[in-house]
Design a protein around this motif. Structure first.
Motif, short mmCIF file in Angstrom:
data_model
loop_
_atom_site.label_atom_id
_atom_site.label_comp_id
_atom_site.label_asym_id
_atom_site.label_seq_id
_atom_site.Cartn_x
_atom_site.Cartn_y
_atom_site.Cartn_z
N GLU A 44 0.80 -1.22 0.00
CA GLU A 44 0.00 0.00 0.00
C GLU A 44 0.84 1.27 0.00
O GLU A 44 0.30 2.37 -0.15
N GLY A 45 2.13 1.14 0.20
CA GLY A 45 2.98 2.33 0.28
C GLY A 45 4.24 2.16 -0.53
O GLY A 45 4.26 1.49 -1.57
N LEU A 46 5.34 2.73 -0.02
CA LEU A 46 6.62 2.66 -0.69
C LEU A 46 7.43 1.44 -0.25
O LEU A 46 8.35 1.02 -0.95
N GLY A 47 7.09 0.89 0.91
CA GLY A 47 7.73 -0.32 1.39
C GLY A 47 9.05 -0.07 2.09
O GLY A 47 9.97 0.50 1.51
N ALA A 48 9.14 -0.46 3.36
CA ALA A 48 10.38 -0.29 4.11
C ALA A 48 10.26 -0.98 5.47
O ALA A 48 9.15 -1.23 5.96
N ASP A 49 11.42 -1.25 6.08
CA ASP A 49 11.45 -1.78 7.44
C ASP A 49 11.28 -0.68 8.47
O ASP A 49 11.01 -0.96 9.64
N GLY A 50 11.47 0.57 8.06
CA GLY A 50 11.34 1.68 9.00
C GLY A 50 11.43 3.01 8.27
O GLY A 50 11.67 3.06 7.06
N LEU A 51 11.22 4.08 9.01
CA LEU A 51 11.22 5.43 8.45
C LEU A 51 12.16 6.31 9.24
O LEU A 51 12.15 6.30 10.49
N LEU A 52 12.98 7.09 8.53
CA LEU A 52 13.90 8.05 9.14
C LEU A 52 13.48 9.45 8.73
O LEU A 52 13.50 9.78 7.54
N ARG A 53 13.05 10.26 9.69
CA ARG A 53 12.73 11.67 9.40
C ARG A 53 13.90 12.50 9.89
O ARG A 53 14.25 12.46 11.08
N LEU A 54 14.53 13.26 8.98
CA LEU A 54 15.72 14.03 9.33
C LEU A 54 15.34 15.49 9.53
O LEU A 54 14.82 16.15 8.63
N VAL A 55 15.59 15.98 10.74
CA VAL A 55 15.20 17.32 11.18
C VAL A 55 16.44 18.02 11.72
O VAL A 55 17.27 17.40 12.41
N ARG A 56 16.58 19.28 11.45
CA ARG A 56 17.69 20.03 12.05
C ARG A 56 17.49 20.08 13.58
O ARG A 56 16.38 20.32 14.07
N THR A 57 18.55 19.89 14.30
CA THR A 57 18.45 19.89 15.76
C THR A 57 17.96 21.24 16.29
O THR A 57 17.31 21.30 17.34
N THR A 58 18.27 22.32 15.60
CA THR A 58 17.82 23.64 16.04
C THR A 58 16.32 23.82 15.89
O THR A 58 15.73 24.70 16.52
N ALA A 59 15.67 22.97 15.07
CA ALA A 59 14.24 23.11 14.80
C ALA A 59 13.38 22.19 15.64
O ALA A 59 12.17 22.39 15.74
N HIS A 60 13.97 21.19 16.27
CA HIS A 60 13.18 20.20 17.03
C HIS A 60 13.30 20.50 18.52
O HIS A 60 14.40 20.64 19.06
N PRO A 61 12.16 20.58 19.23
CA PRO A 61 12.22 20.98 20.64
C PRO A 61 12.99 20.01 21.53
O PRO A 61 13.53 20.42 22.56
N ASP A 62 13.06 18.73 21.13
CA ASP A 62 13.75 17.75 21.98
C ASP A 62 15.25 17.69 21.74
O ASP A 62 15.96 17.01 22.50
N THR A 63 15.74 18.37 20.70
CA THR A 63 17.15 18.21 20.36
C THR A 63 17.92 19.52 20.30
O THR A 63 19.09 19.52 19.91
N ARG A 64 17.29 20.62 20.67
CA ARG A 64 18.00 21.91 20.58
C ARG A 64 19.24 21.94 21.47
O ARG A 64 20.22 22.61 21.16
N ALA A 65 19.22 21.18 22.57
CA ALA A 65 20.39 21.14 23.45
C ALA A 65 21.58 20.46 22.79
O ALA A 65 22.72 20.64 23.22
N MET A 66 21.34 19.65 21.75
CA MET A 66 22.42 18.96 21.04
C MET A 66 22.91 19.74 19.83
O MET A 66 23.82 19.30 19.13
N ALA A 67 22.29 20.89 19.55
CA ALA A 67 22.56 21.61 18.29
C ALA A 67 24.01 22.00 18.13
O ALA A 67 24.53 22.06 17.02
#
Length: 299
Positions: A44-67
């Motif tokens: 029904e989709g593109l097919g995969a074992d998993g999905l990776l969403r790549l976000v800049r650390t400065t834009a994600h509230p949980d990762t700004r401390a790692m920026a």
């Protein structure tokens, strides 16, 4: 007419363990689990074992401390839509994508994950192996669990590599069955959020053969954290080699190498190949919450 949010995607694999990659630098998308399951579906989709969403650390509230230490965050999801803390093959493929798409220079750099920072080495040549520092695995309590498939029951070792694993040793990997359904684990509360299970044949001379049921997916051709878990278990139950060591870990999808440092830290090495790139039209619905509608671009 249903509005669409267009976003670049890529697809690739590490020894057959395949992933969809969504390039979402400004954290515009919040994908719901059922929609992730649809995207990862082989029919029904593109097919995969998993999905990776790549976000800049400065834009994600949980990762700004790692920026200051990592520019990108890998938001990893299993094929059933559940959130994953770490994925060794996924991290290596994320690094390959970032370099090949021009979002990062080749060489050494760090990637933010829910399990913390992971250091990558991504060569400029897309055909060379990609390495990721996996840190030091540990043996949480209960260290000993049991795994049951059908009428067979084995003792197993509980290993944490940023995500949970149960490692079984057997001389006959066919006894594990088809591994599409999760094996039963006892005691029942050992893994409250489920676990990945490795069945390992130890050939000696730092050579392991592994089949794996990956949490939230089923049997996969390979598993990066599973390779590290298998090596950890083999070193725990067998004689400890002196100094540094390299292990060859063979899966149905191919071979990974795990380098163990003198302090027990592990580095996962193997191929990471991109196979497709395109533009995905995501329906703006309860399945996909678009915080904004970014233009389709590979910038």
């Amino acid at each position: 007419m249903t509005a669409l949010t267009y976003i670049p995607f890529a697809k690739g694999h590490g020894t057959g363990n395949d992933f969809l990659i969504l390039h979402d630098p400004q954290d515009h998308l919040e994908l719901q689990p059922d929609y992730i399951t649809q995207l990862c579906s082989r029919r029904e989709g593109l097919g995969a074992d998993g999905l990776l969403r790549l976000v800049r650390t400065t834009a994600h509230p949980d990762t700004r401390a790692m920026a200051g230490r990592a520019e990108w965050f890998m938001d990893y999801r299993n094929a059933d839509g559940s959130t994953g803390s770490m994925c060794g093959n996924g991290a290596r493929l994320a690094g390959r994508y970032l370099v090949d798409a021009g979002h990062h220079l080749p060489g050494h750099f760090s990637l933010a994950t829910r399990a913390g920072l992971r250091d990558l080495h991504v060569p400029a040549d897309p055909h060379e192996d990609v390495a990721v520092d996996m840190g030091r695995p540990n043996l949480p309590r209960p260290a000993r669990v049991h795994v049951t498939v059908g009428e067979r029951r084995w003792p197993a070792l509980h290993v944490d590599v940023g995500n949970p694993h149960a490692v079984v040793f057997t001389n006959d990997l066919t006894q594990a069955g088809d591994l599409q359904q999760p094996p039963r684990i006892t005691p029942a509360g050992a893994y409250p959020h489920g676990t990945t299970v490795e069945f390992v044949h130890n050939l000696g001379s730092h050579h392991l053969v592994v089949r794996v049921h990956e949490r939230g997916v089923g049997e996969t051709p390979s598993c990066g954290t599973g390779a590290c878990a298998a090596v950890t278990a083999a070193r725990h139950v067998g004689p400890q080699p002196a100094g540094q060591a390299r292990y060859a870990v063979d899966f149905p999808g191919g071979r990974l190498h795990v380098d163990v440092d003198t302090d027990g830290a592990m580095t996962l090495n193997g191929p990471a190949l991109l196979t497709a790139r395109g533009i995905l039209g995501l329906q703006a619905s309860p399945h996909v919450l678009a915080r904004a509608a970014p233009a389709a671009t590979f910038d």
